[in-house]
Enzyme design. Structure first.
Site: not given
Length: 173
Positions: A28, A52, A103, A141
Site C-alpha cells: 500500500h 467485513k 498484484r 493485508s
C-alpha cells in the site's frame, strides 16, 4: 465533462486511494508514494464496510495511516474514511481519479469489474492502476494479519513507522 469541484480546485489534480487497509502494508505504501508523485492531493480513505469483520477498527486504521503520513511528512496526503459508494465519495471530495494497486491476474479481474461499474455510475471519475512491484506481489493485508497473529515477524511487510503498533495489536488474542 468535469464536475464543479474541478473548477473550484483550480486544476488541482486530486485522487482518492480507497481501501480497507487492515492493516496498511508496504505494498500500500509503495502505491501511495507513486500516487503522491503524480497528484497534488491524495486522499487515503479507509472504507467502513459493515459486511467485513476487520481486525482493526476504522478509527485505528485511520490513526495508524495518519501516524505514518506524519512521520514521513507526506504533505499532500489527507487520511480519512468513508462508507457508501466510492464514486459518491470521490465526487464529495473533488477527486477525479481513483488509485488502485494490482498484484496478479486475480486482482485484475476484480478491478476490471469494479472499474466498469464505477464508470457506469460516474463516467467522470477515472481509475489509475499501479502494478505491484515484484517484491510486493505476494503481499496482502490478510497474510500480514495471519503471520502477525501467529507470532511471526512482520518487519519489512508494513511501514516501519507503524510496525510496532500493528505487531503488538496482532499478537493480542
Amino acid at each position: 465533462m468535469r464536475h464543479a469541484s474541478w473548477e473550484r480546485q483550480a486544476n488541482m489534480r486530486t485522487c482518492v486511494y480507497p481501501g480497507s487497509f487492515d492493516p496498511f502494508t508496504i505494498g500500500h505504501h509503495d502505491v501511495l508514494e507513486r500516487a503522491i508523485a503524480m497528484f497534488d492531493r491524495v486522499y487515503v480513505s479507509v472504507l467502513s464496510n459493515a459486511a467485513k469483520h476487520p481486525t482493526f477498527s476504522v478509527e485505528e486504521r485511520v490513526d495508524m495511516i495518519q501516524r505514518m503520513v506524519d512521520a514521513e511528512e507526506m504533505k499532500n496526503v489527507v487520511v480519512t474514511h468513508f462508507d457508501g459508494l466510492m464514486v459518491n465519495y470521490a465526487h464529495a471530495i473533488g477527486a477525479d481519479y481513483v488509485i488502485r494497486g494490482l498484484r496478479a491476474t486475480m486482482d485484475f479481474e476484480y478491478e476490471f469489474q469494479i472499474n466498469a461499474l464505477n464508470l457506469h455510475l460516474a463516467p467522470d471519475v477515472d481509475t489509475v492502476y499501479f502494478m505491484a512491484r515484484p517484491e510486493h506481489s505476494f503481499l496482502s493485508s490478510s497474510a500480514v494479519r495471519e503471520i502477525g497473529s501467529m507470532g511471526g515477524n512482520i518487519k519489512g511487510l508494513v511501514p516501519n513507522s507503524i510496525h510496532n503498533i500493528i505487531a503488538e495489536r496482532l499478537r493480542k488474542p
